[in-house]
Write a protein that holds these residues in place. Structure first.
Motif, PDB file in Angstrom:
ATOM      1  N   UNK A   2       0.843  -1.189   0.000  1.00 23.29           N
ATOM      2  CA  UNK A   2       0.000   0.000   0.000  1.00 23.29           C
ATOM      3  C   UNK A   2       0.882   1.244   0.000  1.00 23.29           C
ATOM      4  N   UNK A   3       0.509   2.227  -0.816  1.00 24.21           N
ATOM      5  CA  UNK A   3       1.269   3.476  -0.897  1.00 24.21           C
ATOM      6  C   UNK A   3       0.485   4.592  -0.212  1.00 24.21           C
ATOM      7  N   UNK A   4       1.229   5.366   0.586  1.00 24.44           N
ATOM      8  CA  UNK A   4       0.685   6.528   1.285  1.00 24.44           C
ATOM      9  C   UNK A   4       1.526   7.751   0.920  1.00 24.44           C
ATOM     10  N   UNK A   5       0.936   8.939   1.128  1.00 26.09           N
ATOM     11  CA  UNK A   5       1.607  10.199   0.797  1.00 26.09           C
ATOM     12  C   UNK A   5       1.497  11.186   1.953  1.00 26.09           C
ATOM     13  N   UNK A   6       2.479  12.097   2.039  1.00 24.03           N
ATOM     14  CA  UNK A   6       2.450  13.162   3.043  1.00 24.03           C
ATOM     15  C   UNK A   6       2.196  14.504   2.359  1.00 24.03           C
ATOM     16  N   UNK A   7       1.818  15.500   3.147  1.00 22.98           N
ATOM     17  CA  UNK A   7       1.642  16.848   2.623  1.00 22.98           C
ATOM     18  C   UNK A   7       2.978  17.490   2.264  1.00 22.98           C
ATOM     19  N   UNK A   8       4.085  16.896   2.728  1.00 22.24           N
ATOM     20  CA  UNK A   8       5.426  17.380   2.376  1.00 22.24           C
ATOM     21  C   UNK A   8       5.954  16.697   1.120  1.00 22.24           C
ATOM     22  N   UNK A   9       5.117  15.894   0.469  1.00 17.50           N
ATOM     23  CA  UNK A   9       5.409  15.253  -0.818  1.00 17.50           C
ATOM     24  C   UNK A   9       6.389  14.089  -0.729  1.00 17.50           C
ATOM     25  N   UNK A  10       6.323  13.357   0.391  1.00 13.55           N
ATOM     26  CA  UNK A  10       7.016  12.079   0.465  1.00 13.55           C
ATOM     27  C   UNK A  10       5.978  10.979   0.222  1.00 13.55           C
ATOM     28  N   UNK A  11       6.451   9.847  -0.261  1.00 11.20           N
ATOM     29  CA  UNK A  11       5.596   8.663  -0.377  1.00 11.20           C
ATOM     30  C   UNK A  11       6.231   7.552   0.434  1.00 11.20           C
ATOM     31  N   UNK A  12       5.385   6.607   0.859  1.00 10.15           N
ATOM     32  CA  UNK A  12       5.880   5.420   1.550  1.00 10.15           C
ATOM     33  C   UNK A  12       5.068   4.226   1.067  1.00 10.15           C
ATOM     34  N   UNK A  13       5.767   3.222   0.602  1.00  8.69           N
ATOM     35  CA  UNK A  13       5.156   1.940   0.244  1.00  8.69           C
ATOM     36  C   UNK A  13       5.305   1.036   1.456  1.00  8.69           C
ATOM     37  N   UNK A  14       4.198   0.476   1.923  1.00  9.65           N
ATOM     38  CA  UNK A  14       4.221  -0.349   3.126  1.00  9.65           C
ATOM     39  C   UNK A  14       3.886  -1.785   2.774  1.00  9.65           C
ATOM     40  N   UNK A  15       4.762  -2.676   3.230  1.00 10.23           N
ATOM     41  CA  UNK A  15       4.582  -4.109   3.055  1.00 10.23           C
ATOM     42  C   UNK A  15       4.858  -4.748   4.415  1.00 10.23           C
ATOM     43  N   UNK A  16       3.793  -5.114   5.124  1.00 13.58           N
ATOM     44  CA  UNK A  16       3.961  -5.637   6.482  1.00 13.58           C
ATOM     45  C   UNK A  16       4.429  -4.525   7.394  1.00 13.58           C
ATOM     46  N   UNK A  17       5.575  -4.724   8.060  1.00 12.22           N
ATOM     47  CA  UNK A  17       6.105  -3.686   8.942  1.00 12.22           C
ATOM     48  C   UNK A  17       7.290  -2.949   8.313  1.00 12.22           C
ATOM     49  N   UNK A  18       7.452  -3.088   6.999  1.00  7.79           N
ATOM     50  CA  UNK A  18       8.545  -2.426   6.284  1.00  7.79           C
ATOM     51  C   UNK A  18       7.994  -1.342   5.364  1.00  7.79           C
ATOM     52  N   UNK A  19       8.641  -0.186   5.388  1.00  5.69           N
ATOM     53  CA  UNK A  19       8.249   0.907   4.507  1.00  5.69           C
ATOM     54  C   UNK A  19       9.409   1.360   3.653  1.00  5.69           C
ATOM     55  N   UNK A  20       9.138   1.670   2.395  1.00  4.78           N
ATOM     56  CA  UNK A  20      10.121   2.225   1.477  1.00  4.78           C
ATOM     57  C   UNK A  20       9.699   3.661   1.215  1.00  4.78           C
ATOM     58  N   UNK A  21      10.627   4.621   1.391  1.00  5.99           N
ATOM     59  CA  UNK A  21      10.306   6.047   1.360  1.00  5.99           C
ATOM     60  C   UNK A  21      11.040   6.751   0.229  1.00  5.99           C
ATOM     61  N   UNK A  22      10.353   7.690  -0.405  1.00  5.03           N
ATOM     62  CA  UNK A  22      10.964   8.535  -1.432  1.00  5.03           C
ATOM     63  C   UNK A  22      10.190   9.836  -1.550  1.00  5.03           C
ATOM     64  N   UNK A  23      10.579  10.654  -2.523  1.00  3.34           N
ATOM     65  CA  UNK A  23       9.840  11.882  -2.787  1.00  3.34           C
ATOM     66  C   UNK A  23       8.960  11.665  -4.015  1.00  3.34           C
ATOM     67  N   UNK A  24       7.894  12.419  -4.100  1.00  5.60           N
ATOM     68  CA  UNK A  24       6.951  12.259  -5.201  1.00  5.60           C
ATOM     69  C   UNK A  24       7.475  12.904  -6.482  1.00  5.60           C
ATOM     70  N   UNK A  25       6.861  12.512  -7.587  1.00  2.80           N
ATOM     71  CA  UNK A  25       7.183  13.153  -8.865  1.00  2.80           C
ATOM     72  C   UNK A  25       6.910  14.650  -8.785  1.00  2.80           C
ATOM     73  N   UNK A  26       5.850  15.022  -8.076  1.00  2.00           N
ATOM     74  CA  UNK A  26       5.534  16.449  -7.918  1.00  2.00           C
ATOM     75  C   UNK A  26       6.692  17.183  -7.233  1.00  2.00           C
TER      76      UNK A  26
END
Length: 123
Positions: A2-26
């Motif tokens: 599942x992918x989530x987004x912040x108002x600061x334009x980061x994204x996080x992909x969550x798989x179980x208890x692990x998250x992968x974080x980056x910045x959005x294309x925007x």
């Protein structure tokens, strides 16, 4: 996953208890070409909202905030030699770090893709 987004334009992909974080294309588009990425140290404990990384671009340097609390498991070592991966693939191969979430309930305050799209369109 599942992918989530912040108002600061980061994204996080969550798989179980692990998250992968980056910045959005925007965010990448607003910053311009990324020329350097400062990554967090593996093993570092981070809190939700902590500045944990910095991306430098032709326009500015910008902090990247952790969307959730956790422990950094891995930084994207490929960015040390090729920070431009963020320019061409910000929401996939240009990920910044992976972490183990300490409180999955913190995801509740983040946006899904539809909400993030509406948020960006309103800017």
């Amino acid at each position: 996953m599942t992918r989530y987004f912040t108002k600061d334009h980061e994204w996080i992909d969550v798989d179980g208890d692990t998250g992968t974080v980056g910045i959005t294309d925007y965010a990448q588009g607003q910053l311009g070409d990324i020329t350097f990425v400062e990554l967090p140290a593996e093993g570092a404990s981070v809190g939700k909202g902590d500045a944990v990384s910095v991306v430098d671009s032709v326009k500015a340097a910008s902090d990247v905030y952790s969307p959730v609390s956790g422990t950094v498991d891995q930084a994207n070592a490929a960015l040390a030699d090729e920070p431009e991966l963020v320019n061409s693939d910000a929401e996939k191969g240009g990920w910044l770090f992976r972490l183990t979430l300490t409180d999955p309930a913190e995801l509740d305050g983040l946006m899904d893709e539809a909400a993030y799209k509406a948020f960006v369109e309103a800017l």
